[in-house]
Design a protein around this motif. Structure first.
Motif, PDB file in Angstrom:
ATOM      1  N   SER A 159      57.991 -16.298   0.646  1.00 40.91           N
ATOM      2  CA  SER A 159      58.059 -17.419  -0.260  1.00 40.91           C
ATOM      3  C   SER A 159      57.208 -17.154  -1.356  1.00 40.91           C
ATOM      4  CB  SER A 159      57.269 -18.491   0.471  1.00 40.91           C
ATOM      5  OG  SER A 159      56.012 -18.438   0.795  1.00 40.91           O
ATOM      6  N   GLN A 160      56.451 -16.133  -1.557  1.00 37.46           N
ATOM      7  CA  GLN A 160      55.649 -15.728  -2.925  1.00 37.46           C
ATOM      8  C   GLN A 160      56.796 -15.402  -3.910  1.00 37.46           C
ATOM      9  OE1 GLN A 160      52.778 -12.992  -0.952  1.00 37.46           O
ATOM     10  NE2 GLN A 160      51.287 -14.344  -1.347  1.00 37.46           N
ATOM     11  N   GLU A 161      56.464 -15.698  -5.005  1.00 39.42           N
ATOM     12  CA  GLU A 161      57.565 -15.406  -5.948  1.00 39.42           C
ATOM     13  C   GLU A 161      56.858 -13.999  -6.540  1.00 39.42           C
ATOM     14  OE1 GLU A 161      59.446 -17.791  -8.858  1.00 39.42           O
ATOM     15  OE2 GLU A 161      59.791 -19.334  -7.524  1.00 39.42           O
ATOM     16  N   LEU A 162      55.712 -13.943  -7.061  1.00 39.08           N
ATOM     17  CA  LEU A 162      55.284 -12.809  -7.616  1.00 39.08           C
ATOM     18  C   LEU A 162      54.282 -12.017  -6.423  1.00 39.08           C
ATOM     19  CD1 LEU A 162      54.971 -11.219 -10.270  1.00 39.08           C
ATOM     20  CD2 LEU A 162      52.987 -12.489 -10.391  1.00 39.08           C
ATOM     21  N   ASP A 163      54.716 -10.714  -5.939  1.00 38.31           N
ATOM     22  CA  ASP A 163      54.362  -9.888  -5.088  1.00 38.31           C
ATOM     23  C   ASP A 163      53.503  -9.202  -5.598  1.00 38.31           C
ATOM     24  OD1 ASP A 163      53.668  -8.281  -3.006  1.00 38.31           O
ATOM     25  OD2 ASP A 163      55.735  -7.599  -2.715  1.00 38.31           O
ATOM     26  N   THR A 164      52.149  -9.445  -5.490  1.00 35.29           N
ATOM     27  CA  THR A 164      50.976  -8.594  -5.870  1.00 35.29           C
ATOM     28  C   THR A 164      50.132  -8.127  -4.674  1.00 35.29           C
ATOM     29  OG1 THR A 164      49.691 -10.595  -6.531  1.00 35.29           O
ATOM     30  CG2 THR A 164      50.976  -9.568  -8.437  1.00 35.29           C
ATOM     31  N   LYS A 165      50.457  -8.436  -3.631  1.00 30.31           N
ATOM     32  CA  LYS A 165      49.530  -8.030  -2.593  1.00 30.31           C
ATOM     33  C   LYS A 165      49.548  -6.228  -2.380  1.00 30.31           C
ATOM     34  CE  LYS A 165      48.514  -8.835   2.068  1.00 30.31           C
ATOM     35  NZ  LYS A 165      48.679  -9.665   3.410  1.00 30.31           N
ATOM     36  N   ALA A 166      48.201  -5.991  -2.099  1.00 27.06           N
ATOM     37  CA  ALA A 166      48.243  -4.368  -2.063  1.00 27.06           C
ATOM     38  C   ALA A 166      47.087  -4.436  -0.886  1.00 27.06           C
ATOM     39  CB  ALA A 166      47.395  -3.660  -3.304  1.00 27.06           C
ATOM     40  N   ILE A 167      47.202  -3.482  -0.113  1.00 24.96           N
ATOM     41  CA  ILE A 167      46.273  -3.130   1.064  1.00 24.96           C
ATOM     42  C   ILE A 167      45.905  -1.770   1.255  1.00 24.96           C
ATOM     43  CG2 ILE A 167      46.994  -4.880   2.253  1.00 24.96           C
ATOM     44  CD1 ILE A 167      48.817  -3.378   4.256  1.00 24.96           C
ATOM     45  N   ASP A 168      44.670  -1.347   1.934  1.00 21.53           N
ATOM     46  CA  ASP A 168      44.578   0.002   1.776  1.00 21.53           C
ATOM     47  C   ASP A 168      44.637   0.375   3.439  1.00 21.53           C
ATOM     48  OD1 ASP A 168      43.763   0.826  -0.984  1.00 21.53           O
ATOM     49  OD2 ASP A 168      42.311  -0.550  -0.655  1.00 21.53           O
ATOM     50  N   VAL A 169      45.617   1.327   3.705  1.00 18.72           N
ATOM     51  CA  VAL A 169      45.927   1.558   5.043  1.00 18.72           C
ATOM     52  C   VAL A 169      45.930   3.243   5.160  1.00 18.72           C
ATOM     53  CG1 VAL A 169      47.328  -0.492   5.787  1.00 18.72           C
ATOM     54  CG2 VAL A 169      48.351   1.365   4.849  1.00 18.72           C
ATOM     55  N   SER A 170      45.463   3.516   6.312  1.00 22.75           N
ATOM     56  CA  SER A 170      45.470   5.106   6.568  1.00 22.75           C
ATOM     57  C   SER A 170      44.887   6.122   5.195  1.00 22.75           C
ATOM     58  CB  SER A 170      46.741   5.754   7.015  1.00 22.75           C
ATOM     59  OG  SER A 170      47.238   4.961   8.240  1.00 22.75           O
ATOM     60  N   GLY A 171      44.042   5.606   4.584  1.00 24.70           N
ATOM     61  CA  GLY A 171      43.614   6.095   3.311  1.00 24.70           C
ATOM     62  C   GLY A 171      44.665   6.111   2.191  1.00 24.70           C
ATOM     63  N   VAL A 172      45.538   5.120   2.185  1.00 23.61           N
ATOM     64  CA  VAL A 172      46.543   5.072   1.198  1.00 23.61           C
ATOM     65  C   VAL A 172      46.597   3.601   0.691  1.00 23.61           C
ATOM     66  CG1 VAL A 172      49.136   5.120   0.926  1.00 23.61           C
ATOM     67  CG2 VAL A 172      48.014   6.862   2.310  1.00 23.61           C
TER      68      VAL A 172
END
Length: 194
Positions: A159-172
């Motif tokens: 439902s989010q119009e602007l997708d700015t979510k970032a996560i840090d996983v496995s050193g990436v």
């Protein structure tokens, strides 16, 4: 370390048993090993598709409104689990890999099976957000872009119009611009009849 193995032979010769025994041995080595959390099993058949394997956007009626949501397939589920838990080994087990059209089922994900060897590295700038991701031994040498699987891994709400979510996983650093790669803690085992 990761493995990609296809066991083949006549029906009943112990192909699936060999994989089951390997997973049991993993449980003996690591008492926290959970087949429910670290293994995804799938059986290919003639009607099985890329959308079944990777996932697809499906309509869903919520309070009388039709919303379109990504329904993850076994590939996306195990990829997310492996990326979010880099210290644990994860397994994708494909039974009867030759009963379906494997090339069509894997689609562009097929190129992810090429893994970086000892000493191989790949450095990729992630979009325009200035992050550089370094991929070493065991990571896919190449990447594929799939915005639905990417958003599923990052836990983005459709439902989010602007997708700015970032996560840090496995050193990436994993943002909407990050391509999909298999991590070194994800192995693929398959069976096929001769």
């Amino acid at each position: 370390s990761w493995k990609q193995i296809i066991y083949y032979g006549v029906p009943g010769c112990g192909k699936s048993h060999t994989i089951t025994k390997m997973l049991e041995d993993e449980k003996l080595k690591d008492s926290s090993f959970s087949e429910e959390n670290q293994v995804v099993r799938v059986t290919f058949h003639p009607e099985y598709t890329n959308a079944d394997f990777i996932g697809q956007v499906m309509p869903e009626v919520i309070n009388g409104d039709v919303k379109y949501k990504f329904k993850s397939g076994p590939f996306s589920v195990i990829l997310k689990k492996a990326l979010l838990n880099p210290s644990k080994k994860h397994y994708l087990v494909i039974e009867e890999i030759n009963r379906g059209n494997a090339a069509a089922i894997f689609g562009d994900v097929f190129q992810l099976l090429d893994r970086l060897k000892e000493g191989g590295t790949s450095k990729t700038q992630v979009g325009s957000d200035g992050f550089n991701n370094h991929y070493g031994k065991g990571w896919s040498e190449y990447f594929v872009m799939n915005s639905d699987v990417n958003a599923f891994i990052r836990g983005v709400d459709e439902s989010q119009e602007l997708d700015t979510k970032a996560i840090d996983v496995s050193g990436v650093h994993f943002s909407s611009n990050t391509g999909l790669r298999l991590p070194p803690n994800l192995s693929i085992y398959a069976t096929m009849n001769t």
